[in-house]
Design an enzyme around this catalytic site. Structure first.
Site, PDB file in Angstrom:
ATOM      1  N   HIS A 171      30.368  46.454  40.093  1.00 22.62           N
ATOM      2  CA  HIS A 171      31.233  46.856  41.212  1.00 22.62           C
ATOM      3  C   HIS A 171      32.385  45.875  41.402  1.00 22.62           C
ATOM      4  O   HIS A 171      33.281  46.134  42.193  1.00 22.62           O
ATOM      5  CB  HIS A 171      30.426  47.041  42.509  1.00 22.62           C
ATOM      6  CG  HIS A 171      29.807  45.798  43.048  1.00 22.62           C
ATOM      7  ND1 HIS A 171      28.583  45.771  43.650  1.00 22.62           N
ATOM      8  CD2 HIS A 171      30.226  44.526  43.073  1.00 22.62           C
ATOM      9  CE1 HIS A 171      28.296  44.545  44.022  1.00 22.62           C
ATOM     10  NE2 HIS A 171      29.280  43.779  43.685  1.00 22.62           N
ATOM     11  N   HIS A 172      32.369  44.766  40.670  1.00 24.28           N
ATOM     12  CA  HIS A 172      33.518  43.858  40.695  1.00 24.28           C
ATOM     13  C   HIS A 172      34.598  44.319  39.730  1.00 24.28           C
ATOM     14  O   HIS A 172      35.650  43.714  39.653  1.00 24.28           O
ATOM     15  CB  HIS A 172      33.081  42.446  40.303  1.00 24.28           C
ATOM     16  CG  HIS A 172      32.136  41.826  41.283  1.00 24.28           C
ATOM     17  ND1 HIS A 172      32.537  41.015  42.304  1.00 24.28           N
ATOM     18  CD2 HIS A 172      30.793  41.921  41.394  1.00 24.28           C
ATOM     19  CE1 HIS A 172      31.489  40.616  43.006  1.00 24.28           C
ATOM     20  NE2 HIS A 172      30.420  41.166  42.476  1.00 24.28           N
ATOM     21  N   ASP A 193       5.575  15.475  47.340  1.00 24.44           N
ATOM     22  CA  ASP A 193       6.930  15.322  46.801  1.00 24.44           C
ATOM     23  C   ASP A 193       7.244  16.603  46.040  1.00 24.44           C
ATOM     24  O   ASP A 193       6.461  17.550  46.086  1.00 24.44           O
ATOM     25  CB  ASP A 193       7.022  14.107  45.860  1.00 24.44           C
ATOM     26  CG  ASP A 193       8.453  13.566  45.769  1.00 24.44           C
ATOM     27  OD1 ASP A 193       9.346  14.349  45.399  1.00 24.44           O
ATOM     28  OD2 ASP A 193       8.680  12.387  46.083  1.00 24.44           O
ATOM     29  N   SER A 205      21.886  21.596  35.462  1.00 21.99           N
ATOM     30  CA  SER A 205      21.478  21.019  36.739  1.00 21.99           C
ATOM     31  C   SER A 205      20.761  22.051  37.594  1.00 21.99           C
ATOM     32  O   SER A 205      19.671  21.810  38.119  1.00 21.99           O
ATOM     33  CB  SER A 205      22.705  20.481  37.472  1.00 21.99           C
ATOM     34  OG  SER A 205      22.414  20.254  38.816  1.00 21.99           O
ATOM     35  N   SER A 206      21.384  23.233  37.735  1.00 20.66           N
ATOM     36  CA  SER A 206      20.797  24.249  38.607  1.00 20.66           C
ATOM     37  C   SER A 206      19.485  24.779  38.053  1.00 20.66           C
ATOM     38  O   SER A 206      18.564  25.069  38.806  1.00 20.66           O
ATOM     39  CB  SER A 206      21.773  25.414  38.788  1.00 20.66           C
ATOM     40  OG  SER A 206      22.867  24.997  39.536  1.00 20.66           O
ATOM     41  N   SER A 247      16.762  32.174  59.556  1.00 20.38           N
ATOM     42  CA  SER A 247      15.451  32.687  59.970  1.00 20.38           C
ATOM     43  C   SER A 247      14.551  31.580  60.480  1.00 20.38           C
ATOM     44  O   SER A 247      13.544  31.853  61.133  1.00 20.38           O
ATOM     45  CB  SER A 247      14.755  33.377  58.799  1.00 20.38           C
ATOM     46  OG  SER A 247      15.559  34.384  58.264  1.00 20.38           O
ATOM     47  N   LYS A 296      17.380  42.463  57.779  1.00 22.65           N
ATOM     48  CA  LYS A 296      17.428  41.063  58.191  1.00 22.65           C
ATOM     49  C   LYS A 296      18.198  40.890  59.495  1.00 22.65           C
ATOM     50  O   LYS A 296      17.739  40.211  60.416  1.00 22.65           O
ATOM     51  CB  LYS A 296      18.062  40.208  57.097  1.00 22.65           C
ATOM     52  CG  LYS A 296      17.111  39.953  55.954  1.00 22.65           C
ATOM     53  CD  LYS A 296      17.738  39.097  54.898  1.00 22.65           C
ATOM     54  CE  LYS A 296      16.696  38.667  53.888  1.00 22.65           C
ATOM     55  NZ  LYS A 296      15.785  37.642  54.384  1.00 22.65           N
ATOM     56  N   TRP A 330      38.503  31.509  39.150  1.00 24.08           N
ATOM     57  CA  TRP A 330      37.184  30.915  38.850  1.00 24.08           C
ATOM     58  C   TRP A 330      36.386  31.795  37.913  1.00 24.08           C
ATOM     59  O   TRP A 330      35.438  31.342  37.290  1.00 24.08           O
ATOM     60  CB  TRP A 330      36.407  30.656  40.139  1.00 24.08           C
ATOM     61  CG  TRP A 330      35.702  31.846  40.716  1.00 24.08           C
ATOM     62  CD1 TRP A 330      36.276  32.924  41.293  1.00 24.08           C
ATOM     63  CD2 TRP A 330      34.289  32.060  40.761  1.00 24.08           C
ATOM     64  NE1 TRP A 330      35.307  33.797  41.707  1.00 24.08           N
ATOM     65  CE2 TRP A 330      34.080  33.302  41.395  1.00 24.08           C
ATOM     66  CE3 TRP A 330      33.166  31.329  40.347  1.00 24.08           C
ATOM     67  CZ2 TRP A 330      32.804  33.829  41.612  1.00 24.08           C
ATOM     68  CZ3 TRP A 330      31.906  31.863  40.571  1.00 24.08           C
ATOM     69  CH2 TRP A 330      31.731  33.098  41.191  1.00 24.08           C
ATOM     70  N   GLU A 352      24.852  35.388  41.742  1.00 22.94           N
ATOM     71  CA  GLU A 352      25.308  34.108  42.277  1.00 22.94           C
ATOM     72  C   GLU A 352      25.651  34.200  43.768  1.00 22.94           C
ATOM     73  O   GLU A 352      25.351  33.285  44.529  1.00 22.94           O
ATOM     74  CB  GLU A 352      26.528  33.625  41.473  1.00 22.94           C
ATOM     75  CG  GLU A 352      27.261  32.432  42.051  1.00 22.94           C
ATOM     76  CD  GLU A 352      26.461  31.140  42.002  1.00 22.94           C
ATOM     77  OE1 GLU A 352      25.557  31.058  41.151  1.00 22.94           O
ATOM     78  OE2 GLU A 352      26.742  30.245  42.816  1.00 22.94           O
ATOM     79  N   HIS A 362      27.308  38.251  40.270  1.00 23.61           N
ATOM     80  CA  HIS A 362      26.814  38.920  41.456  1.00 23.61           C
ATOM     81  C   HIS A 362      25.524  38.313  41.989  1.00 23.61           C
ATOM     82  O   HIS A 362      25.428  38.022  43.174  1.00 23.61           O
ATOM     83  CB  HIS A 362      26.730  40.437  41.334  1.00 23.61           C
ATOM     84  CG  HIS A 362      26.653  41.003  42.715  1.00 23.61           C
ATOM     85  ND1 HIS A 362      27.745  41.043  43.546  1.00 23.61           N
ATOM     86  CD2 HIS A 362      25.608  41.395  43.457  1.00 23.61           C
ATOM     87  CE1 HIS A 362      27.371  41.475  44.733  1.00 23.61           C
ATOM     88  NE2 HIS A 362      26.078  41.700  44.724  1.00 23.61           N
ATOM     89  N   ARG A 366      46.222  38.971  45.781  1.00 25.73           N
ATOM     90  CA  ARG A 366      45.665  37.630  45.849  1.00 25.73           C
ATOM     91  C   ARG A 366      46.192  36.788  44.685  1.00 25.73           C
ATOM     92  O   ARG A 366      46.843  37.318  43.784  1.00 25.73           O
ATOM     93  CB  ARG A 366      44.136  37.688  45.820  1.00 25.73           C
ATOM     94  CG  ARG A 366      43.579  38.283  44.551  1.00 25.73           C
ATOM     95  CD  ARG A 366      42.096  38.588  44.646  1.00 25.73           C
ATOM     96  NE  ARG A 366      41.287  37.371  44.574  1.00 25.73           N
ATOM     97  CZ  ARG A 366      40.070  37.322  44.034  1.00 25.73           C
ATOM     98  NH1 ARG A 366      39.524  38.405  43.507  1.00 25.73           N
ATOM     99  NH2 ARG A 366      39.391  36.207  44.009  1.00 25.73           N
ATOM    100  N   TYR A 418      24.282  36.023  45.938  1.00 26.13           N
ATOM    101  CA  TYR A 418      23.018  36.026  46.685  1.00 26.13           C
ATOM    102  C   TYR A 418      22.290  34.700  46.541  1.00 26.13           C
ATOM    103  O   TYR A 418      21.528  34.307  47.408  1.00 26.13           O
ATOM    104  CB  TYR A 418      22.155  37.215  46.260  1.00 26.13           C
ATOM    105  CG  TYR A 418      22.789  38.473  46.775  1.00 26.13           C
ATOM    106  CD1 TYR A 418      22.597  38.852  48.093  1.00 26.13           C
ATOM    107  CD2 TYR A 418      23.655  39.210  45.984  1.00 26.13           C
ATOM    108  CE1 TYR A 418      23.238  39.955  48.609  1.00 26.13           C
ATOM    109  CE2 TYR A 418      24.300  40.316  46.492  1.00 26.13           C
ATOM    110  CZ  TYR A 418      24.087  40.683  47.804  1.00 26.13           C
ATOM    111  OH  TYR A 418      24.742  41.766  48.304  1.00 26.13           O
ATOM    112  N   THR A 456      19.695  44.170  53.820  1.00 22.96           N
ATOM    113  CA  THR A 456      20.489  43.208  54.577  1.00 22.96           C
ATOM    114  C   THR A 456      20.465  43.565  56.063  1.00 22.96           C
ATOM    115  O   THR A 456      20.333  42.685  56.929  1.00 22.96           O
ATOM    116  CB  THR A 456      21.944  43.189  54.065  1.00 22.96           C
ATOM    117  OG1 THR A 456      21.909  43.080  52.638  1.00 22.96           O
ATOM    118  CG2 THR A 456      22.701  42.007  54.615  1.00 22.96           C
ATOM    119  N   HIS A 506      39.510  25.361  43.626  1.00 25.58           N
ATOM    120  CA  HIS A 506      38.940  25.498  44.971  1.00 25.58           C
ATOM    121  C   HIS A 506      37.632  26.281  44.894  1.00 25.58           C
ATOM    122  O   HIS A 506      36.606  25.863  45.435  1.00 25.58           O
ATOM    123  CB  HIS A 506      39.930  26.202  45.899  1.00 25.58           C
ATOM    124  CG  HIS A 506      39.328  26.742  47.157  1.00 25.58           C
ATOM    125  ND1 HIS A 506      38.836  25.926  48.151  1.00 25.58           N
ATOM    126  CD2 HIS A 506      39.093  28.009  47.576  1.00 25.58           C
ATOM    127  CE1 HIS A 506      38.341  26.682  49.132  1.00 25.58           C
ATOM    128  NE2 HIS A 506      38.477  27.951  48.802  1.00 25.58           N
TER     129      HIS A 506
END
Lengths: 544, 295
Positions: free
Chosen positions: A306-307, A110, A173-174, A272, A335, A146, A259, A257, A454, A261, A332, A81
């Site tokens: 921090h993870h 283009d 790809s990315s 925005s 914003k 994951w 990722e 991390h 979890r 963002y 943040t 998932h």
């Protein structure tokens, strides 16, 4: 439009102008609009694949006890998932918008590297096939989460090489997509479109693309080490050989991390873009938005551990990662306040794109605050690996990853198709999604605080009520997406014709609203008038 | 800022999807082989054919377009920027392996030996108290860990072959720069000679590296499985070697194009892209020499 030289009159170039004939058009296309469409449909398809995995999880958790699936398969579902939603649905959706809109927003003919653009899409499709194929393998799909932490992840039977190679392809790809986006933005802007005049969506993608090229190779290297540890005898994550499983966690979150963002910055850009249109005011604090985006990106590179507060780190490292993480709240908040100030005294109307944007601002703020709670190591010792974490990152990633995508899809659908979508259905889609979302994830905060872990298919009886609420919410959220699909199909097939401007006053909001709806196959083959660019990019606003 | 009148946008691209299909087939084949299923071989070979055909045709198209003057200055800048960012992604890939080396050598191994809490440290006691060989494990480098994974091995010394390889690669950096100057000054004969010299040095480097690996495996007990030292040593130098191989191959393609009369003093992005790549591979080797072999 009196002073505007129509950019579409000039059609006398050497190469052909329409799309190729037949279905092969979609395979060999180099057109940014075609490729954008492909990305968006792929993302939509993956949203349903990933969503069906989520509903499998929520079905099993509807009641305590084991009802429908094996615990092993349950773990595969949580893992797949996440991988499918992150890499298959959310990221491609944003790349789809980038493809469609960046050339139109900066007045380019283009993307800068059209062949590579085609390749980065098709790599993604094949990577997805490789990843999903593990579901049908002996031993099943990856089931270690994951994050693929060793040693658990490399004990899997057959899936590890497939998962690793799939991640490599997703990375390729990315990275190709990001290189293309950066080069397009830096090299293809129309004369007069200076960096500080670019729409914020373009800015956020420029910075996101940099983050992708910065972070993804590290993930590719980390999974390569997983593969060699599992099959070629290396000891990177094996303490007996002098390695350390925690090393993988550092490498993973060094990617992981940034990722988050990578997912949310383009969402900030979309919001925005949309909030000013429906407030009929220019974006408040454009310059501060750009700097805030840059600050968030910079901070995101230096807060990864921090993870891992509970895994074992020197005290000084824990302190550093607490303080650095809390700092992210500042840009943040800049914003969030800028969006509120944009709406302040505006003539606000609540069409669906605006509703989804407001839903995003509301829910993302909650997700941000729970993030601050998790950033405190002493508190995190309590919350870690509980449903509180699940609730937190779904409040940031589900609303960050899908609500702005829905908002942007409704925002630009009339431009793309030439027809207005069915506003009534779209509003229903919003309200069901918003209520379903909150019903799903709000109770998970309380479950987590009460101690429910979890990634587990069964739970103690005292968690039953909140889990049942959560599952009902998930089914509402999931099935209401069918309305989205129906609305899109309906809009493509016809409806009330859309004007070029589409939204009242939108012609002051960007170049794309000066093109016909739908736009021709090739746009801005000659760059737009610099005066027009000046007019649509008046970004500073004075508060009177 | 540029006029967009002539930005070249190809109308269709057949080869990218061929390359992608081939790559996927190769990877799926490899995955099957790793899992011990021999039917992976067919996918591997078939995919390789796709990749070779696809890339050859793709680059052929590009070089024809380039030589027929379809790429204006702006297109050229796109390619340069693209190549620069690609190299940045490679930098980050190597940074991850260097980071792994740094983390294990300066943090993980000392912690395994009980540093930062001594013998009383809970994890140390928990992990190693029962393991006889691990109890008196001391922090050192090179190491194959408290479990002595892979058995006895010797460290690869910096002086000798690695030093020779450093000189070889640095020289090749010089020769390719000379080739570039020759190209700019339109001295085609010197260009070819300097290119041949560069390619020869690249091949010489690979031969030395191959000999070094052979020596390590057969006489020093130093293998990929020799604990964390063997892991970091072979993965870092191995990925570098792969890059040298790819770089040498690309140099050969450039030489082929030079013999066909391609490139002019003011239009030779492909040459420069490969030269940047070659210099990047050089710099990585210098870091490897200092950090992996010497320190």
């Amino acid at each position: 439009m009196a002073f505007v030289t129509n950019p579409l009159d000039n059609h006398d170039h050497g190469h052909d102008h329409g799309p190729a004939k037949g279905w092969t058009r979609w395979i060999i296309t180099t057109n940014h609009k075609d490729i954008g469409t492909l990305y968006l449909f792929f993302a939509l398809a993956m949203l349903f694949v990933g969503g069906s995995f989520a509903l499998t999880i929520r079905s099993e958790l509807f009641q305590p006890g084991l009802q429908f699936v094996d615990p092993e398969f349950f773990n595969s579902m949580t893992t797949m998932h996440a991988l499918i939603m992150v890499f298959g649905a959310v990221m491609p959706a944003f790349v789809g918008f980038a493809n469609w809109m960046i050339p139109m927003m900066i007045g380019a003919p283009d993307m800068a590297l059209p062949r590579m653009n085609n390749m980065s899409f098709w790599v993604l499709v094949f990577a997805g096939i490789l990843l999903l194929s593990t579901l049908f393998m002996e031993g099943g799909a990856p089931a270690a989460g994951w994050t693929l932490y060793p040693p658990l992840s490399i004990q899997a039977a057959h899936n590890i090489p497939f998962v690793v190679f799939s991640v490599h392809l997703l990375g390729v790809s990315s990275i190709m997509g990001s290189i293309n986006i950066i080069v397009t933005i830096l090299n293809m802007r129309a004369p007069g479109m200076t960096l500080m005049k670019m729409p914020l969506f373009v800015w956020t993608w420029l910075i996101t693309a940099f983050l992708l090229i910065f972070a993804l190779p590290v993930f590719a290297a980390a999974v390569t080490m997983l593969l060699t540890d599992a099959h070629f005898g290396t000891s990177f994550f094996n303490a007996a050989g002098g390695g350390d499983p925690v090393l993988y966690q550092h490498l993973f979150w060094f990617f992981g991390h940034p990722e988050v963002y990578i997912i949310v910055l383009p969402a900030f850009g979309l919001v925005s873009t949309i909030v000013p249109t429906f407030s009929r005011k220019p974006l408040f604090g454009y310059t501060s938005m750009v700097y805030a985006t840059g600050s968030i990106a910079f901070l995101s590179m230096i807060v990864w551990a921090h993870h891992q507060f509970t895994v074992g780190m020197p005290l000084i490292a824990e302190l550093y990662f607490i303080y650095a993480t809390c700092l992210i709240a500042v840009p943040t908040a800049v914003k969030i306040f800028n969006w509120i100030a944009t709406m302040w005294q505006g003539s606000i109307t609540l069409e669906t794109p605006m509703l989804f944007s407001l839903g995003f601002i509301f829910a993302f703020t909650i997700g941000g605050f729970t993030g601050l709670m998790l950033a405190m190591a002493p508190a995190d010792f309590q919350y870690h690996d509980s449903y509180f974490v699940v609730a937190h990152f779904h409040y940031t990633l589900v609303v960050g990853g899908t609500f702005p995508v829905f908002a942007a899809a409704y925002y630009w659908l009339p431009k793309w198709t030439g027809y207005m979508y069915d506003e009534k259905l779209a509003k229903m889609h919003f309200w069901l999604s918003f209520m379903g979302f909150n019903l799903t994830f709000m109770p998970q905060h309380f479950l987590g605080l009460a101690g429910m872990p979890r990634r587990i298919p069964d739970y103690a009886i005292q968690f039953a009520d909140f889990n049942m609420m959560s599952s009902i919410g998930a089914f509402i959220l999931g099935f209401s997406q069918l309305i989205f699909v129906y609305t899109i199909i309906k809009c493509i097939r016809g409806g009330e014709p859309a004007s070029d401007e589409v939204w009242e006053g939108a012609q002051n909001m960007g170049l794309e609203w000066h093109l016909p709806s739908p736009p021709p196959y090739h746009t801005f083959e000659t760059p737009p008038d610099p005066q027009l660019i000046d007019r649509v990019t008046t970004v500073e606003v004075t508060m009177e | 800022m540029w006029s967009h009148d002539s930005y070249y946008v190809p109308s269709k691209a057949v080869w990218p999807v061929v390359v992608v299909a081939g790559t996927t087939s190769v990877l799926a084949g490899l995955a099957n082989l790793i899992n011990g299923l021999s039917d992976g071989k067919l996918m591997l070979y078939a995919g390789s054919v796709f990749i070779v055909v696809g890339l050859t045709a793709w680059f052929r198209d590009q070089s024809i377009e380039s030589e027929s003057g379809k790429y204006n200055k702006q297109v050229d800048i796109s390619y340069r920027m693209g190549m620069a960012w690609f190299i940045f992604s490679e930098v980050m890939f190597f940074a991850a392996f260097f980071g792994a080396l740094f983390y294990t050598r300066y943090l993980a191994v000392p912690w395994l030996a009980g540093e930062g809490g001594g013998p009383g440290l809970f994890t140390f006691d928990f992990l190693w108290d029962a393991v006889a060989t691990a109890k008196d494990y001391t922090s050192s480098w090179p190491t194959n860990g408290p479990g002595q994974v892979g058995g006895h091995f010797e460290k690869m010394e910096a002086l000798g072959l690695p030093l020779a390889n450093t000189i070889i690669l640095l020289t090749s950096g010089y020769t390719i720069t000379m080739a570039h100057h020759a190209l700019i000054d339109d001295r085609r004969k010197q260009l070819k000679l300097w290119m041949i010299a560069t390619i020869s040095l690249g091949i010489l480097f690979l031969i030395c590296q191959g000999y070094e690996y052979h020596h390590a495996y057969t006489e020093m007990g130093l293998t990929l499985g020799a604990g964390i030292y063997g892991s970091t040593f072979f993965m870092l130098t191995g990925f570098h070697g792969l890059h040298v191989t790819l770089g040498t191959f690309m140099l050969c393609m450039i030489l082929l194009r030079i013999y066909r009369g391609h490139f002019s003093p003011d239009n030779h992005f492909a040459f420069e892209g490969v030269a940047w790549y070659w210099h990047f591979v050089d710099v990585v080797w210098l870091l490897l020499f200092v950090i992996v072999y010497w320190m």
